[in-house]
Design an enzyme around this catalytic site. Structure first.
Site, PDB file in Angstrom:
ATOM      1  N   ASP A  10       2.966  10.717  -1.471  1.00 16.04           N
ATOM      2  CA  ASP A  10       3.866   9.688  -1.688  1.00 16.04           C
ATOM      3  C   ASP A  10       3.343   9.201  -3.056  1.00 16.04           C
ATOM      4  O   ASP A  10       2.088   8.636  -2.949  1.00 16.04           O
ATOM      5  CB  ASP A  10       3.924   8.722  -0.882  1.00 16.04           C
ATOM      6  N   ASP A 103       9.903  11.289  -5.176  1.00 13.64           N
ATOM      7  CA  ASP A 103       8.389  10.924  -5.122  1.00 13.64           C
ATOM      8  C   ASP A 103       7.717  10.928  -3.928  1.00 13.64           C
ATOM      9  O   ASP A 103       6.708  10.657  -3.762  1.00 13.64           O
ATOM     10  CB  ASP A 103       8.480   9.428  -5.352  1.00 13.64           C
ATOM     11  N   GLU A 104       8.271  11.934  -2.895  1.00 16.32           N
ATOM     12  CA  GLU A 104       7.415  12.446  -1.847  1.00 16.32           C
ATOM     13  C   GLU A 104       7.665  13.679  -1.231  1.00 16.32           C
ATOM     14  O   GLU A 104       8.811  14.067  -1.499  1.00 16.32           O
ATOM     15  CB  GLU A 104       7.613  11.067  -0.682  1.00 16.32           C
TER      16      GLU A 104
END
Length: 396
Positions: A10, A103-104
């Site tokens: 993350d 983003d993860e």
DNA sequence: TCTGGGGTCCTAGGACCC
DNA sequence: TCTGGGGTCCTAGGACCC
């Protein structure tokens, strides 16, 4: 007991980190991405978090907490390529990557041990690579189940690694508030608290049959599994992500919504917005070769209460005119308005691949209205000249 | 100047059919 | 004549996630 094989990676304050990484003058000042007129904070850097600013907070509240806050609009033309490159870095360590959002992502690193070492070593190698190549930090959770890895990365933040192997799950997770569980939001947290279940351990110790009786069969079973770290351990790479925020094409529905600059009761203003949104949604449908049968609109009133209305068509469609017409019928059925409207949305549900239905069904004797041809012409012009190249008369 | 926009999944009631 | 269950589709709302 299964050894931990899942990494949840993350990015730390991704949107904000990308926005400020080439602007050193912003590194030590409070910055958020988002906010603005009627918007919310999408991402806050750590100086901003020092003021209590969090993502999801309204721009107004963030500015109240920190009057000298710097607000930057999100630039997806920059964020998307950075995200793509980061995901490619992940794939260098394992082919089994489930992208959850820009983003993860989750990685299954079972096959990577021989080349790269144990999960903890892989986590640090990924973090170094991301830092070196993209100038941003990330945090990694390591576990044998998806929800535990997710919880671990959150607790590792910022810029850290945390492994929660099955034998440590009870000691580490049971003392935490139930709201820490992945999938337990504010509403469920409050509900469980009212039932006297404050920590994860409290939930875990309730017999599952009793838990099902208390909160319902499905949720009860799900909570029991979460409280024992018994979530799924296999990834499904390539999809759109559990919450449709991944990199693939959405499976079930596509929609667009917009909060108006000012609340309105003007029917024509709302109709124009529906046309704009219908145009956007159907262009995405056509680009993905999808059709859908159910058209739904969302109306949010000025007091933030939200309703939806939907209508299932006889045949699936990707035609702008069809979706707009259905949306407009649904809107008109909401009149007279009980109060001013803050937001409207259009969504097409029940998606299927277009090849499954063949061409557009024409009723015998009815002239082809030519809408699909018009849509294709618009798509071609938009591809060549950009989204502002073609607008319908009523949008001008 | 309170509160974005993109999704998924679940529940629950009614219609309808067998 | 009365009662019943199961399955699917449709609609509306809500919880959750990023």
């Amino acid at each position: 007991m299964t050894a931990p094989h899942l990494l949840h990676v993350d990015m730390d304050a991704f949107y904000a980190s990308v926005a400020i990484r080439d602007r050193p003058e912003l590194h030590d000042v409070p910055v958020v991405v988002g906010g603005g007129h009627r918007g919310v904070v999408l991402s806050a850097n750590y100086p901003a978090r020092g003021y209590g600013i969090r993502s999801g907070m309204s721009g107004g509240e963030a500015r109240r907490l920190c009057p000298r806050l710097v607000e930057v609009p999100p630039d997806f033309d920059v964020l998307r390529p950075v995200s793509k490159a980061i995901m490619e870095t992940f794939r260098g360590f394992s082919p089994v990557v489930e992208v959850m959002s820009l983003d993860e992502a989750f990685l299954d690193v079972r096959g990577a041990a021989r080349l790269f070492g144990p999960p903890e070593v892989i986590a640090e190698r990924i973090r170094s690579r991301v830092r070196a190549e993209h100038g941003i930090t990330c945090s990694v959770g390591i576990a044998a189940a998806v929800s535990v890895a997710k919880l671990a990365s959150r607790r590792a933040k910022p810029d850290g690694v945390l492994a929660i192997p099955p034998e440590r799950f009870v000691a580490v997770v049971h003392p935490l508030d139930v709201g820490e569980l992945y999938g337990v939001g504010e509403a469920t947290r409050q509900r469980l608290h009212r039932l006297g279940l404050i920590t994860v351990g409290d939930v875990a110790r309730v017999p599952v049959a009793e838990l099902r009786r208390m909160v319902g069969g499905h949720l009860g079973g799900h909570l029991h599994a979460l409280a024992w770290g018994a979530d799924r351990s296999e990834l499904s790479p390539g999809g759109a992500g559990t919450f449709g925020f991944g990199e693939g094409v959405p499976e079930g529905s596509m929609g667009a919504q917009h909060t108006l600059a000012a609340d309105t009761r003007d029917r024509d203003r709302l109709a124009r917005e529906l046309l704009r949104l219908s145009t956007r949604v159907t262009a995405r449908l056509r680009a993905a070769d999808k059709v859908g049968r159910t058209v739904a609109i969302t109306v949010r009133w000025s007091d933030f209460r939200t309703i939806s209305r939907s209508r299932t068509l006889p045949e699936p469609t990707d035609v702008t005119h069809d979706v707009y017409e259905a949306a407009l019928l649904l809107l008109d059925a909401v009149f007279p308005l009980r109060m001013a409207v803050r937001l409207v949305g259009v969504r097409v549900e029940g998606l299927r691949p277009r090849r499954e239905i063949g061409g557009r069904q024409l009723v015998i004797g009815e002239p082809d209205p030519g809408w699909p041809d018009a849509d294709r012409a618009v798509d071609r012009a938009t591809d060549r000249f950009g989204p502002t190249a073609v607008r319908r008369g009523s949008l001008l």
